[in-house]
Design a protein around this motif. Structure first.
Motif, PDB file in Angstrom:
ATOM      1  N   ARG A 207       0.824  -1.209   0.000  1.00  0.00           N
ATOM      2  CA  ARG A 207       0.000   0.000   0.000  1.00  0.00           C
ATOM      3  C   ARG A 207       0.864   1.268   0.000  1.00  0.00           C
ATOM      4  N   MET A 208       2.011   1.232   0.666  1.00  0.00           N
ATOM      5  CA  MET A 208       2.896   2.400   0.665  1.00  0.00           C
ATOM      6  C   MET A 208       3.379   2.718  -0.751  1.00  0.00           C
ATOM      7  N   GLY A 209       3.602   1.681  -1.554  1.00  0.00           N
ATOM      8  CA  GLY A 209       3.960   1.912  -2.951  1.00  0.00           C
ATOM      9  C   GLY A 209       2.853   2.636  -3.700  1.00  0.00           C
ATOM     10  N   GLU A 210       1.606   2.299  -3.370  1.00  0.00           N
ATOM     11  CA  GLU A 210       0.473   2.974  -4.004  1.00  0.00           C
ATOM     12  C   GLU A 210       0.348   4.419  -3.519  1.00  0.00           C
ATOM     13  N   ILE A 211       0.664   4.647  -2.254  1.00  0.00           N
ATOM     14  CA  ILE A 211       0.623   6.009  -1.721  1.00  0.00           C
ATOM     15  C   ILE A 211       1.700   6.866  -2.384  1.00  0.00           C
ATOM     16  N   TRP A 212       2.882   6.297  -2.601  1.00  0.00           N
ATOM     17  CA  TRP A 212       3.927   7.007  -3.354  1.00  0.00           C
ATOM     18  C   TRP A 212       3.396   7.418  -4.730  1.00  0.00           C
ATOM     19  N   ARG A 213       2.718   6.499  -5.391  1.00  0.00           N
ATOM     20  CA  ARG A 213       2.170   6.777  -6.722  1.00  0.00           C
ATOM     21  C   ARG A 213       1.171   7.938  -6.662  1.00  0.00           C
ATOM     22  N   ILE A 214       0.282   7.909  -5.677  1.00  0.00           N
ATOM     23  CA  ILE A 214      -0.722   8.970  -5.533  1.00  0.00           C
ATOM     24  C   ILE A 214      -0.045  10.319  -5.291  1.00  0.00           C
ATOM     25  N   LEU A 215       0.958  10.329  -4.421  1.00  0.00           N
ATOM     26  CA  LEU A 215       1.651  11.582  -4.119  1.00  0.00           C
ATOM     27  C   LEU A 215       2.378  12.132  -5.343  1.00  0.00           C
ATOM     28  N   CYS A 216       3.013  11.260  -6.102  1.00  0.00           N
ATOM     29  CA  CYS A 216       3.703  11.719  -7.313  1.00  0.00           C
ATOM     30  C   CYS A 216       2.717  12.286  -8.322  1.00  0.00           C
ATOM     31  N   ILE A 217       1.543  11.673  -8.424  1.00  0.00           N
ATOM     32  CA  ILE A 217       0.524  12.174  -9.341  1.00  0.00           C
ATOM     33  C   ILE A 217       0.064  13.567  -8.918  1.00  0.00           C
ATOM     34  N   HIS A 218      -0.121  13.774  -7.620  1.00  0.00           N
ATOM     35  CA  HIS A 218      -0.627  15.058  -7.128  1.00  0.00           C
ATOM     36  C   HIS A 218       0.444  16.139  -7.042  1.00  0.00           C
ATOM     37  N   LEU A 219       1.630  15.769  -6.608  1.00  0.00           N
ATOM     38  CA  LEU A 219       2.638  16.774  -6.260  1.00  0.00           C
ATOM     39  C   LEU A 219       3.840  16.805  -7.199  1.00  0.00           C
ATOM     40  N   GLY A 220       4.034  15.743  -7.975  1.00  0.00           N
ATOM     41  CA  GLY A 220       5.237  15.632  -8.789  1.00  0.00           C
ATOM     42  C   GLY A 220       6.251  14.730  -8.097  1.00  0.00           C
ATOM     43  N   THR A 221       7.150  14.146  -8.882  1.00  0.00           N
ATOM     44  CA  THR A 221       8.168  13.253  -8.332  1.00  0.00           C
ATOM     45  C   THR A 221       9.327  14.071  -7.769  1.00  0.00           C
ATOM     46  N   PRO A 222       9.680  13.881  -6.507  1.00  0.00           N
ATOM     47  CA  PRO A 222      10.761  14.688  -5.921  1.00  0.00           C
ATOM     48  C   PRO A 222      12.109  14.347  -6.548  1.00  0.00           C
ATOM     49  N   PRO A 223      12.928  15.354  -6.819  1.00  0.00           N
ATOM     50  CA  PRO A 223      14.207  15.111  -7.501  1.00  0.00           C
ATOM     51  C   PRO A 223      15.250  14.503  -6.568  1.00  0.00           C
ATOM     52  N   GLU A 224      16.057  13.609  -7.128  1.00  0.00           N
ATOM     53  CA  GLU A 224      17.215  13.102  -6.387  1.00  0.00           C
ATOM     54  C   GLU A 224      18.378  14.085  -6.470  1.00  0.00           C
ATOM     55  N   LYS A 225      18.483  14.766  -7.620  1.00  0.00           N
ATOM     56  CA  LYS A 225      19.512  15.782  -7.838  1.00  0.00           C
ATOM     57  C   LYS A 225      18.911  16.902  -8.677  1.00  0.00           C
ATOM     58  N   PHE A 226      19.543  18.055  -8.656  1.00  0.00           N
ATOM     59  CA  PHE A 226      19.080  19.185  -9.461  1.00  0.00           C
ATOM     60  C   PHE A 226      20.268  20.108  -9.719  1.00  0.00           C
ATOM     61  N   ASP A 227      20.159  20.918 -10.754  1.00  0.00           N
ATOM     62  CA  ASP A 227      21.181  21.921 -11.057  1.00  0.00           C
ATOM     63  C   ASP A 227      20.822  23.230 -10.371  1.00  0.00           C
ATOM     64  N   TRP A 228      21.822  23.868  -9.767  1.00  0.00           N
ATOM     65  CA  TRP A 228      21.550  25.119  -9.055  1.00  0.00           C
ATOM     66  C   TRP A 228      22.464  26.228  -9.550  1.00  0.00           C
ATOM     67  N   GLN A 229      21.828  27.303  -9.983  1.00  0.00           N
ATOM     68  CA  GLN A 229      22.545  28.505 -10.380  1.00  0.00           C
ATOM     69  C   GLN A 229      21.621  29.693 -10.164  1.00  0.00           C
ATOM     70  N   TRP A 230      22.204  30.877  -9.969  1.00  0.00           N
ATOM     71  CA  TRP A 230      21.384  32.055  -9.688  1.00  0.00           C
ATOM     72  C   TRP A 230      22.158  33.328 -10.001  1.00  0.00           C
ATOM     73  N   ARG A 231      21.425  34.426 -10.072  1.00  0.00           N
ATOM     74  CA  ARG A 231      22.025  35.746 -10.243  1.00  0.00           C
ATOM     75  C   ARG A 231      21.715  36.561  -8.995  1.00  0.00           C
ATOM     76  N   ASP A 232      22.732  37.153  -8.379  1.00  0.00           N
ATOM     77  CA  ASP A 232      22.530  37.851  -7.112  1.00  0.00           C
ATOM     78  C   ASP A 232      22.055  39.286  -7.333  1.00  0.00           C
ATOM     79  N   LYS A 233      21.836  40.009  -6.232  1.00  0.00           N
ATOM     80  CA  LYS A 233      21.271  41.351  -6.341  1.00  0.00           C
ATOM     81  C   LYS A 233      22.258  42.372  -6.890  1.00  0.00           C
ATOM     82  N   ASP A 234      23.533  41.988  -7.009  1.00  0.00           N
ATOM     83  CA  ASP A 234      24.526  42.842  -7.672  1.00  0.00           C
ATOM     84  C   ASP A 234      24.709  42.456  -9.134  1.00  0.00           C
ATOM     85  N   ASN A 235      23.800  41.600  -9.622  1.00  0.00           N
ATOM     86  CA  ASN A 235      23.791  41.133 -11.009  1.00  0.00           C
ATOM     87  C   ASN A 235      24.955  40.201 -11.335  1.00  0.00           C
TER      88      ASN A 235
END
Length: 448
Positions: A207-235
């Protein structure tokens, strides 16, 4: 035998009301206008000042929308302060939806573990009845947020944005409650029919596997990794590259959250003693939710010192009491109900807890305080209800008398505790029943 209301009493009630001119005026007014408009005290509104001797916030408020995720928003609002400084940005949000996903998954597992643990009790046992009444609400506690962050980390909003179901949780929660109650019934049936705990756990895992499926359908699959970059307030542009959620916490959270403790004011119970609430948890096997009970004035002193040292303070309160939402005001006597009705109201804080008139309903962040001659007279609060028609651009002002009556909890570093408080942490926590109001923030959706 119970005694009913008699015709004689009704006749007397009617006569007394109709002969009271003030009651008739009140009837005319209330039947044609909103109660809060009629009872809001002009003198308090007129004399309210929105300036503070200490003000920490220089950022915009967040918005939990139609969800009860206040405790997560308050936590991440605290954590983002240091992250914004480190990244040199004016605005930033951790993904509240990401940690919300993991809370739902972990809480579902914890609920089913509780069903297994209590399987030897009758189904109408009060604790089981309580567990089944709200198997997976939106609420939570500081310690529960720490359990999630410790295990699953955090990501920026861009790596896991809001979905419809994270911002409006009712439909998703309805589905989750259905499958959890169904699974609880199935687990008990397996055991009642002579099945083994291993068989019951195998069914739970499926049942926990099914709950994972429901959560992914509603919220999206959480990432294991992601790319991070940004521009600060000084550009200036910055790139960190690929990161995991736990690496992101290590890099951008500067709050020593493992050193924090939860301080509460619960005048029903002994001070300088720790308490916990039975089954108040989200991560099975994780550290329990533990409160240190102290007098209100001492909780206030810790809050003031933290703010004056430049640290916002996570807190829990009964948010809807004597609140003017659009004006962003709290005062313990903001509404003159006695003057309107001609009736005495009110109990002491301890009795309000005992008789169901108060409980923790919402978590927010203190970001300022106004101190005169060493004593606070009002507090600045960052809410998470957005900036439209909620306070002054989403920030609220709390008069000090409201703190004593309707504030219940803060999270604070151990370094700010007095010797007497610190000594109180050494004993074993007293276990309060699962339905105790000290657990209400974790089960009741906040007013929003």
């Amino acid at each position: 035998m119970a005694k009913g209301v008699t015709d004689k009493q009704i006749k007397e009630f009617r006569k007394a009301f109709e002969s009271d001119s003030s009651a008739m005026v009140a009837q005319n007014a209330v039947s044609n206008a909103d109660l809060s408009t009629l009872t809001l005290r002009r003198d308090l509104v007129q004399n309210m000042d929105f300036s503070f001797s200490t003000k920490l916030d220089e950022w915009s408020v967040t918005n939990q929308r139609r969800s009860g995720r206040c405790w997560l928003f308050a936590t991440l609002n605290l954590f983002r302060v240091g992250a914004m400084k480190k990244m040199n940005v004016k605005e930033f949000e951790f993904s509240q939806a990401h940690i919300h996903f993991w809370d739902k998954l972990e809480r579902a597992n914890h609920f089913l573990e509780a069903i297994l643990e209590t399987s030897d009790r009758p189904v109408d046992d009060r604790t089981i009845h309580f567990l089944l009444s709200d198997p997976i609400g939106d609420g939570g506690q500081w310690n529960m947020a720490m359990n999630l962050i410790r295990k699953h980390g955090l990501v920026p909003m861009s790596a896991y944005p809001e979905s419809h179901s994270s911002s409006s949780t009712r439909s998703m929660n309805t589905i989750l409650k259905d499958i959890l109650r169904t699974t609880a019934s199935e687990i008990r049936s397996i055991l009642d029919d002579g099945g083994s705990e291993k068989e019951a756990r195998s069914h739970k895992d499926s049942r926990m596997g099914e709950i994972w499926r429901i959560l992914c359908i509603h919220l999206g699959t959480p990432p294991e990794k992601f790319d991070w970059q940004w521009r600060d307030k000084d550009n200036e542009f910055h790139r960190k590259g690929e990161m995991t959620p736990l690496e992101f916490v290590d890099e951008y959270v500067d709050v020593d959250w493992e050193n924090y403790v939860c301080i509460v004011n619960d005048p029903r119970n002994e001070y300088y003693q720790t308490y916990t609430v039975d089954f108040l948890q989200n991560v099975a096997g994780g550290p329990p939710v533990v409160y240190l009970n102290v007098p209100s004035d001492e909780m206030k002193e810790v809050t003031q010192r933290l703010l004056e040292d430049g640290t916002p303070v996570w807190m829990g309160c009964d948010v809807g009491k004597h609140m003017a939402r659009k004006k962003g005001l709290w005062d313990a006597e903001l509404y003159d109900f006695k003057g309107l009705y001609g009736v005495e109201f009110g109990m002491e804080k301890a009795d309000r807890l005992r008789f169901g008139q108060t409980m923790m309903t919402h978590a927010m962040l203190f970001t300022g305080v106004d101190v005169v001659d060493g004593s606070p007279r009002r507090w600045r609060v960052e809410n998470s209800w957005g900036s439209d028609e909620s306070g002054v651009k989403g920030f609220y002002t709390m008069n000090d008398n409201w703190f004593d009556e309707h504030m219940f909890e803060i999270a604070a570093p151990r370094d700010y505790l007095t010797e007497e408080m610190t000594a109180g942490l050494d004993g074993e926590p007293v276990v309060l029943p699962a339905w105790d109001p000290m657990g209400s923030l974790a089960r009741d959706e906040a007013l929003h």
